[in-house]
Scaffold this motif. Structure first.
Motif, short mmCIF file in Angstrom:
data_model
loop_
_atom_site.label_atom_id
_atom_site.label_comp_id
_atom_site.label_asym_id
_atom_site.label_seq_id
_atom_site.Cartn_x
_atom_site.Cartn_y
_atom_site.Cartn_z
N ALA A 78 7.56 27.70 -34.31
CA ALA A 78 7.67 28.77 -35.30
C ALA A 78 8.60 28.35 -36.44
O ALA A 78 8.33 28.62 -37.62
CB ALA A 78 8.18 30.04 -34.64
N LEU A 79 9.70 27.70 -36.09
CA LEU A 79 10.65 27.23 -37.11
C LEU A 79 9.99 26.20 -38.02
O LEU A 79 10.10 26.28 -39.25
CB LEU A 79 11.89 26.63 -36.43
CG LEU A 79 12.93 26.01 -37.36
CD1 LEU A 79 13.54 27.07 -38.26
CD2 LEU A 79 14.02 25.30 -36.55
N TRP A 100 18.77 22.75 -47.74
CA TRP A 100 18.48 23.07 -46.35
C TRP A 100 17.36 22.18 -45.84
O TRP A 100 16.56 21.64 -46.61
CB TRP A 100 18.11 24.55 -46.18
CG TRP A 100 17.06 25.02 -47.14
CD1 TRP A 100 15.70 24.88 -47.03
CD2 TRP A 100 17.27 25.68 -48.39
NE1 TRP A 100 15.05 25.42 -48.10
CE2 TRP A 100 16.00 25.92 -48.96
CE3 TRP A 100 18.42 26.10 -49.06
CZ2 TRP A 100 15.84 26.57 -50.18
CZ3 TRP A 100 18.26 26.75 -50.29
CH2 TRP A 100 16.99 26.97 -50.82
N SER A 101 17.32 22.01 -44.53
CA SER A 101 16.28 21.16 -43.95
C SER A 101 16.09 21.53 -42.49
O SER A 101 16.92 22.20 -41.87
CB SER A 101 16.66 19.68 -44.07
OG SER A 101 17.87 19.41 -43.37
N THR A 102 14.96 21.08 -41.95
CA THR A 102 14.64 21.26 -40.53
C THR A 102 14.38 19.87 -39.95
O THR A 102 13.23 19.41 -39.91
CB THR A 102 13.40 22.15 -40.34
OG1 THR A 102 13.57 23.37 -41.08
CG2 THR A 102 13.19 22.48 -38.87
N PRO A 103 15.43 19.16 -39.53
CA PRO A 103 15.24 17.80 -39.00
C PRO A 103 14.36 17.80 -37.76
O PRO A 103 14.29 18.78 -37.02
CB PRO A 103 16.66 17.35 -38.67
CG PRO A 103 17.54 18.22 -39.50
CD PRO A 103 16.84 19.53 -39.57
N LEU A 160 10.83 24.83 -43.95
CA LEU A 160 12.07 24.99 -44.71
C LEU A 160 12.74 23.64 -44.92
O LEU A 160 13.55 23.17 -44.12
CB LEU A 160 13.01 25.95 -43.97
CG LEU A 160 12.49 27.38 -43.87
CD1 LEU A 160 13.39 28.23 -42.98
CD2 LEU A 160 12.36 28.01 -45.25
N ASP A 161 12.39 23.01 -46.01
CA ASP A 161 13.01 21.74 -46.40
C ASP A 161 13.24 21.79 -47.91
O ASP A 161 12.29 21.94 -48.69
CB ASP A 161 12.12 20.55 -46.03
CG ASP A 161 12.14 20.28 -44.53
OD1 ASP A 161 13.19 19.82 -44.03
OD2 ASP A 161 11.12 20.56 -43.86
#
Length: 319
Positions: free
Chosen positions: A144-145, A155-158, A150-151
């Motif tokens: 879901a994330l 902000w980022s989602t590694p 969201l990058d």
């Protein structure tokens, strides 16, 4: 519309990598060195950031406000860590400290946002579009994330890696990062709980240090050292390296108290007085080994822990 549910962050338990036999049941994420934050995003794009303590830190990070708009009207509660990146793209806690504690100074916060940009690393989502995800397994929450895509510049989602824990840990060591967090694929999100289904594995470095002072403990530790003040030898003298307050057994603490009492002296042995309240000074003749996570630019030890006395070493042997 109902307000977003306030959620305390789930915490990881310090430990070791899962066994090789269980490796594929865990995901591995880079452990960040910053300030934990729960992110509350409303449909109108407003954003609120709460620290682990529950304090509202939104005004301290105006450069993160645009994340609310980036969600495109989605109401969400996200979990992440605010970092300040160094020249190699690694979180630098010392840099971040200049951004912390500015919630009451919006003008200074705005100025510091230009000098030391914040970056929010996102690693979980606990509420999304009207539904709580806390009872869902890690794999579903992670999907879901990642679906939110969201990058951005702030902000980022590694990526998280499933299995290959040894390789993930080795990679972070080589890159000079703090370590990894292992998360069981089936783990639910337990607000405010330090759970065994999340394990943080830090790279521990060691240093031989010289004890130059101590601070008495409180309560049952009255008269015993609550912390020792340590330094490292250099050609000009003894440079203060920090305060070490963990790592002893009761027997070790009692033994150390006797050695410190016998070495008591009236003047500070460090090059510069560290100005530690209640400090008592000793002759710089006791050598100890401490573990630590990283160092500040000034050479201070971060997250130090006492390992053992080194009676086999004299102060002149180290440095």
């Amino acid at each position: 519309m109902a307000s977003l549910p306030r959620t305390a962050p789930m915490l990881a338990t310090p430990g070791r990598l899962p066994s090789a036999a269980a490796d594929e049941q865990w995901a591995y994420e880079v452990k960040q060195d910053g300030q934990r934050a729960m992110v509350y995003a409303e449909a109108d794009g407003t954003l609120r950031l709460l620290a682990r303590s529950g304090a509202d830190i939104t005004p301290a990070y105006p450069d993160l406000a645009a994340l609310g708009k980036a969600l495109g009207g989605v109401r969400a509660v996200l979990d992440g860590e605010i970092v300040a990146l160094d020249g190699q793209g690694r979180g630098d806690f010392e840099r971040l400290q200049s951004r912390m504690g500015l919630s009451g100074s919006p003008h200074k916060a705005a100025r510091m946002a230009r000098l030391v940009p914040a970056h929010l690393v996102l690693f979980d989502v606990v509420f999304l579009d009207g539904a709580s995800l806390t009872a869902r397994p890690y794999t579903e929450r992670r999907a879901a994330l990642e679906g939110l895509m969201l990058d951005g510049s702030h902000w980022s989602t590694p990526a998280a890696v499933v299995g290959h824990g040894d390789s993930a840990l080795a990679m972070t060591r080589e890159a000079g990062l703090e370590g990894v967090v292992a998360k069981r694929l089936t783990s639910v999100y337990e607000p405010g709980v330090r759970a065994r289904t999340w394990i943080k594995i830090r790279h521990v470095r060691t240093a031989d240090v010289i004890v130059g002072g101590w601070v008495p403990g409180r309560g049952r530790l009255g008269g015993l050292p609550g912390a020792v003040l340590v330094g490292e030898r250099h050609p000009g003298g003894l440079r203060y390296a920090g305060s070490v307050g963990t790592g002893w057994s009761d027997a070790e603490r009692t033994r150390l108290a006797g050695l410190l009492d016998a070495a008591a002296v009236g003047t500070c042995p460090f090059d510069e007085d560290p100005r530690v309240a209640g400090a008592r000074w000793v002759l710089p003749r006791l050598v100890g080994e401490v573990g630590y996570a990283t160092r500040t630019k000034a050479g201070r030890l971060r997250h130090p822990s006492w390992h053992r006395l080194r009676p086999d070493l004299a102060p002149d042997d180290i440095g």
